[in-house]
Motif scaffolding. Structure first.
Motif, PDB file in Angstrom:
ATOM      1  N   PRO A   1       3.042   1.310   4.890  1.00 18.49           N
ATOM      2  CA  PRO A   1       3.535   2.431   4.084  1.00 18.49           C
ATOM      3  C   PRO A   1       4.931   2.852   4.535  1.00 18.49           C
ATOM      4  CG  PRO A   1       1.302   2.835   4.841  1.00 18.49           C
ATOM      5  CD  PRO A   1       1.786   1.616   5.562  1.00 18.49           C
ATOM      6  N   LEU A   2       5.783   3.097   3.579  1.00 17.72           N
ATOM      7  CA  LEU A   2       7.160   3.492   3.855  1.00 17.72           C
ATOM      8  C   LEU A   2       7.293   4.993   3.627  1.00 17.72           C
ATOM      9  CD1 LEU A   2       8.923   0.549   2.020  1.00 17.72           C
ATOM     10  CD2 LEU A   2       8.488   0.759   4.466  1.00 17.72           C
ATOM     11  N   GLY A   3       6.857   5.776   4.567  1.00 14.54           N
ATOM     12  CA  GLY A   3       6.973   7.222   4.449  1.00 14.54           C
ATOM     13  C   GLY A   3       5.804   7.881   3.769  1.00 14.54           C
TER      14      GLY A   3
ATOM     15  N   VAL B   1       1.822   7.221   1.298  1.00 10.92           N
ATOM     16  CA  VAL B   1       1.068   6.415   0.340  1.00 10.92           C
ATOM     17  C   VAL B   1       1.048   7.139  -0.992  1.00 10.92           C
ATOM     18  CG1 VAL B   1      -0.380   5.193   1.996  1.00 10.92           C
ATOM     19  CG2 VAL B   1      -1.122   7.410   1.150  1.00 10.92           C
ATOM     20  N   PRO B   2       1.019   6.409  -2.067  1.00 13.06           N
ATOM     21  CA  PRO B   2       1.079   4.960  -2.106  1.00 13.06           C
ATOM     22  C   PRO B   2       2.472   4.432  -1.813  1.00 13.06           C
ATOM     23  CG  PRO B   2       1.097   5.829  -4.327  1.00 13.06           C
ATOM     24  CD  PRO B   2       0.928   6.998  -3.406  1.00 13.06           C
ATOM     25  N   THR B   3       2.512   3.232  -1.307  1.00  8.85           N
ATOM     26  CA  THR B   3       3.752   2.475  -1.130  1.00  8.85           C
ATOM     27  C   THR B   3       3.524   1.108  -1.758  1.00  8.85           C
ATOM     28  OG1 THR B   3       4.542   3.535   0.899  1.00  8.85           O
ATOM     29  CG2 THR B   3       5.191   1.261   0.569  1.00  8.85           C
ATOM     30  N   ASN B   4       4.531   0.610  -2.436  1.00  6.80           N
ATOM     31  CA  ASN B   4       4.448  -0.718  -3.032  1.00  6.80           C
ATOM     32  C   ASN B   4       5.587  -1.586  -2.530  1.00  6.80           C
ATOM     33  OD1 ASN B   4       2.213  -0.697  -5.144  1.00  6.80           O
ATOM     34  ND2 ASN B   4       3.312   1.206  -5.566  1.00  6.80           N
ATOM     35  N   ILE B   5       5.235  -2.791  -2.128  1.00 11.23           N
ATOM     36  CA  ILE B   5       6.210  -3.800  -1.733  1.00 11.23           C
ATOM     37  C   ILE B   5       6.005  -4.976  -2.679  1.00 11.23           C
ATOM     38  CG2 ILE B   5       6.965  -5.380   0.080  1.00 11.23           C
ATOM     39  CD1 ILE B   5       5.978  -3.263   2.111  1.00 11.23           C
ATOM     40  N   VAL B   6       7.078  -5.373  -3.357  1.00  5.29           N
ATOM     41  CA  VAL B   6       7.009  -6.476  -4.311  1.00  5.29           C
ATOM     42  C   VAL B   6       7.837  -7.629  -3.759  1.00  5.29           C
ATOM     43  CG1 VAL B   6       7.490  -7.218  -6.672  1.00  5.29           C
ATOM     44  CG2 VAL B   6       6.738  -4.862  -6.233  1.00  5.29           C
ATOM     45  N   ILE B   7       7.216  -8.803  -3.721  1.00  4.54           N
ATOM     46  CA  ILE B   7       7.841 -10.014  -3.188  1.00  4.54           C
ATOM     47  C   ILE B   7       7.919 -11.037  -4.317  1.00  4.54           C
ATOM     48  CG2 ILE B   7       7.648 -11.836  -1.442  1.00  4.54           C
ATOM     49  CD1 ILE B   7       5.829  -9.777   0.126  1.00  4.54           C
ATOM     50  N   ASP B   8       9.103 -11.610  -4.526  1.00 10.73           N
ATOM     51  CA  ASP B   8       9.269 -12.559  -5.631  1.00 10.73           C
ATOM     52  C   ASP B   8       8.715 -13.942  -5.277  1.00 10.73           C
ATOM     53  OD1 ASP B   8      11.247 -13.971  -4.179  1.00 10.73           O
ATOM     54  OD2 ASP B   8      12.905 -13.133  -5.336  1.00 10.73           O
ATOM     55  N   ARG B   9       8.823 -14.843  -6.211  1.00 11.43           N
ATOM     56  CA  ARG B   9       8.252 -16.183  -6.061  1.00 11.43           C
ATOM     57  C   ARG B   9       8.864 -16.976  -4.906  1.00 11.43           C
ATOM     58  NH1 ARG B   9       5.308 -17.102 -10.762  1.00 11.43           N
ATOM     59  NH2 ARG B   9       5.988 -15.960 -12.597  1.00 11.43           N
ATOM     60  N   HIS B  10      10.050 -16.573  -4.469  1.00  8.94           N
ATOM     61  CA  HIS B  10      10.746 -17.271  -3.386  1.00  8.94           C
ATOM     62  C   HIS B  10      10.548 -16.598  -2.035  1.00  8.94           C
ATOM     63  CE1 HIS B  10      12.553 -19.592  -6.573  1.00  8.94           C
ATOM     64  NE2 HIS B  10      12.892 -18.457  -7.165  1.00  8.94           N
ATOM     65  N   GLY B  11       9.728 -15.550  -1.995  1.00  7.06           N
ATOM     66  CA  GLY B  11       9.450 -14.875  -0.734  1.00  7.06           C
ATOM     67  C   GLY B  11      10.456 -13.805  -0.375  1.00  7.06           C
TER      68      GLY B  11
END
Length: 164
Positions: A124-126, A128-138
């Motif tokens: 968590p970045l400060g 919840v909720p926190t979302n981290i999105v990672i693309d197809r290339h990482g």
């Protein structure tokens, strides 16, 4: 004068200890650190297994109202886009609720509940909720606290799903 020296010393010590933590935090545009997810069913999924997929790491808590509202939105979005290479993982941020109590939720969602994530800077970045999105290339493309709504999901994840 003594008080201000103490305050300065405390601040300096705080900066020394805070700097490595801040540096370890993930940021958009950076490659995602290696991570391993442990789902409620004990399945382990490593980041290397997810290459080529758009990954959403959703950090949530059972006591969090916005989290409880966000999970159905994520589920709906996942059901519409899973065939396009979307992988969502709901990472529970506390151990206060028995896994058996979350079993009905785990069975209803179209994506796995995760009770542990191993990986530097992922969390968590400060709040919840926190979302981290990672693309197809990482590469991390989104890392922010706050709940996704349908419009934000389309704006953030839609273009990533369209990428080869």
């Amino acid at each position: 004068m003594i008080l201000s020296r103490r305050a300065a010393a405390v601040a300096a010590i705080g900066l020394l200890f805070a700097a490595p933590v801040a540096a370890a935090r993930v940021r958009p545009g950076q490659p995602a650190p290696a991570y391993t997810l442990t789902a409620f069913d004990k399945t382990k999924i490593g980041s290397e297994q997810l290459r080529g997929q758009v990954v959403v790491l959703n950090f949530w808590a059972t006591w969090c109202g916005p989290c409880r509202q966000e999970l159905p939105a994520l589920d709906h979005y996942n059901r519409r886009h899973a065939q396009e290479g979307l992988r969502i993982f709901a990472v529970a941020t506390e151990d206060s609720v028995a896994e058996s109590a979350l079993k009905p939720l785990a069975g209803a969602l179209s994506f796995p509940l995760v009770h542990r994530i191993e990986g530097r800077g992922l969390g968590p970045l400060g709040g919840v909720p926190t979302n981290i999105v990672i693309d197809r290339h990482g590469v991390i493309r989104w890392a922010e606290p706050g709940a996704f709504d349908a419009a934000t999901l389309d704006r953030v994840i839609g273009p990533l799903l369209a990428e080869p």
